[in-house]
Design an enzyme around this catalytic site. Structure first.
Site, PDB file in Angstrom:
ATOM      1  N   PRO A  10       0.796  -1.225   0.000  1.00 33.24           N
ATOM      2  CG  PRO A  10      -0.102  -1.090   2.141  1.00 33.24           C
ATOM      3  CD  PRO A  10       0.544  -2.051   1.193  1.00 33.24           C
ATOM      4  CG  ASN A  11      -0.189   4.488   1.181  1.00 27.67           C
ATOM      5  OD1 ASN A  11      -1.072   5.133   0.617  1.00 27.67           O
ATOM      6  ND2 ASN A  11      -0.360   3.953   2.374  1.00 27.67           N
ATOM      7  NE  ARG A  18       3.864   6.854   1.020  1.00 17.99           N
ATOM      8  CZ  ARG A  18       4.243   5.736   1.671  1.00 17.99           C
ATOM      9  NH1 ARG A  18       5.055   4.860   1.093  1.00 17.99           N
ATOM     10  NH2 ARG A  18       3.838   5.499   2.868  1.00 17.99           N
ATOM     11  CE1 TYR A  23       8.793   5.285   3.172  1.00 21.61           C
ATOM     12  CE2 TYR A  23       7.210   7.088   2.960  1.00 21.61           C
ATOM     13  CZ  TYR A  23       7.697   5.995   3.652  1.00 21.61           C
ATOM     14  OH  TYR A  23       7.102   5.609   4.824  1.00 21.61           O
ATOM     15  CG  ASN A  75       8.207  -1.896   0.618  1.00 24.09           C
ATOM     16  OD1 ASN A  75       7.593  -1.939   1.684  1.00 24.09           O
ATOM     17  ND2 ASN A  75       8.865  -0.820   0.225  1.00 24.09           N
ATOM     18  CB  ALA A  78       1.423   0.681   6.713  1.00 15.83           C
ATOM     19  CD  GLU A  99       9.549  -7.146   5.912  1.00 18.01           C
ATOM     20  OE1 GLU A  99       8.811  -8.143   6.077  1.00 18.01           O
ATOM     21  OE2 GLU A  99       9.759  -6.302   6.799  1.00 18.01           O
ATOM     22  CG  HIS A 101      10.778  -2.019   4.878  1.00 18.94           C
ATOM     23  ND1 HIS A 101       9.413  -1.929   4.722  1.00 18.94           N
ATOM     24  CD2 HIS A 101      11.014  -3.162   5.550  1.00 18.94           C
ATOM     25  CE1 HIS A 101       8.859  -2.991   5.297  1.00 18.94           C
ATOM     26  NE2 HIS A 101       9.809  -3.752   5.797  1.00 18.94           N
ATOM     27  NE  ARG A 108      10.131   6.595   8.485  1.00 16.62           N
ATOM     28  CZ  ARG A 108       9.128   6.327   7.641  1.00 16.62           C
ATOM     29  NH1 ARG A 108       9.181   5.239   6.887  1.00 16.62           N
ATOM     30  NH2 ARG A 108       8.101   7.133   7.551  1.00 16.62           N
TER      31      ARG A 108
HETATM   32  C1  DQA Z   1       7.972   1.351   3.928  1.00 11.38           C
HETATM   33  C2  DQA Z   1       8.025   1.593   5.447  1.00 11.38           C
HETATM   34  C3  DQA Z   1       6.648   1.457   6.076  1.00 11.38           C
HETATM   35  O1  DQA Z   1       6.720   1.728   7.467  1.00 11.38           O
HETATM   36  C4  DQA Z   1       5.677   2.428   5.447  1.00 11.38           C
HETATM   37  O2  DQA Z   1       4.385   2.233   5.980  1.00 11.38           O
HETATM   38  C5  DQA Z   1       5.664   2.375   3.968  1.00 11.38           C
HETATM   39  C6  DQA Z   1       6.930   2.221   3.258  1.00 11.38           C
HETATM   40  C7  DQA Z   1       9.327   1.615   3.262  1.00 11.38           C
HETATM   41  O3  DQA Z   1       9.499   1.173   2.129  1.00 11.38           O
HETATM   42  O4  DQA Z   1      10.190   2.280   3.837  1.00 11.38           O
HETATM   43  O5  DQA Z   1       4.627   2.533   3.338  1.00 11.38           O
HETATM   44  O6  DQA Z   1       7.627  -0.012   3.707  1.00 11.38           O
END
Ligand code: DQA
Length: 149
Positions: A10-11, A18, A23, A75, A78, A99, A101, A108
């Protein structure tokens, strides 16, 4: 040829828009092009997938299992921090998962420090921006190479 699915949660479709200070300024399309080009160099057949929906990600993992994919790079956004369903999906498919990120989740907010999905993965890479996906591809590739010997 080994097949790897790269899943963005997500996102992550909003990467480049964003919070670019966290990021990065490159879009998910830019990042995916880079991933696909590295995969080609390594001789891996990679497919990219993004969804904002937990169930769609689970469906994708199960579909790739059924199709005989060899590895996962994920990835989970959240979902990382609270999705036991995603943990179980990763644990339940027959593919090693890495995994990734973009940000260093350990420096953070407190709630980001815990990953409930990482224990279902062979490892976690965080804090290196999009280069993390390149590292993950190379980690899987090394594993594939070692399996041959
Ligand atoms: C993330 C880290 C997560 O905490 C966050 O909710 C994201 C992006 C990262 O790639 O740093 O959406 O996965």
């Amino acid at each position: 040829m080994k097949k790897v699915i790269v899943i963005h949660g997500p996102n992550l479709n909003f990467t480049g828009i964003r919070e670019p200070d966290i990021y990065g300024g490159r879009t998910l399309d830019d990042i995916n092009k880079n991933i696909l080009s590295e995969a080609e160099t390594l001789g891996i057949c990679a497919e990219v997938f993004q969804s904002n929906y937990e169930g769609a990600i689970i469906d994708k993992l199960q579909e790739c299992h059924m199709l005989g994919f060899d590895g996962v790079i994920i990835n989970p956004g959240a979902f990382t921090h609270y999705s036991y369903a995603l943990h179980d999906a990763i644990a339940g498919v027959n593919m090693p998962a890495v995994e990734v990120h973009l940000s260093n989740i350990h420096k953070r907010d407190e709630f980001r420090r815990k990953s409930v999905t990482a224990p279902a993965c062979i490892g976690q890479i965080c804090g290196f921006g999009e280069y993390g996906y390149i590292m993950a591809l190379n980690a899987l590739n090394t594993r594939f190479e070692n399996e041959k010997n």
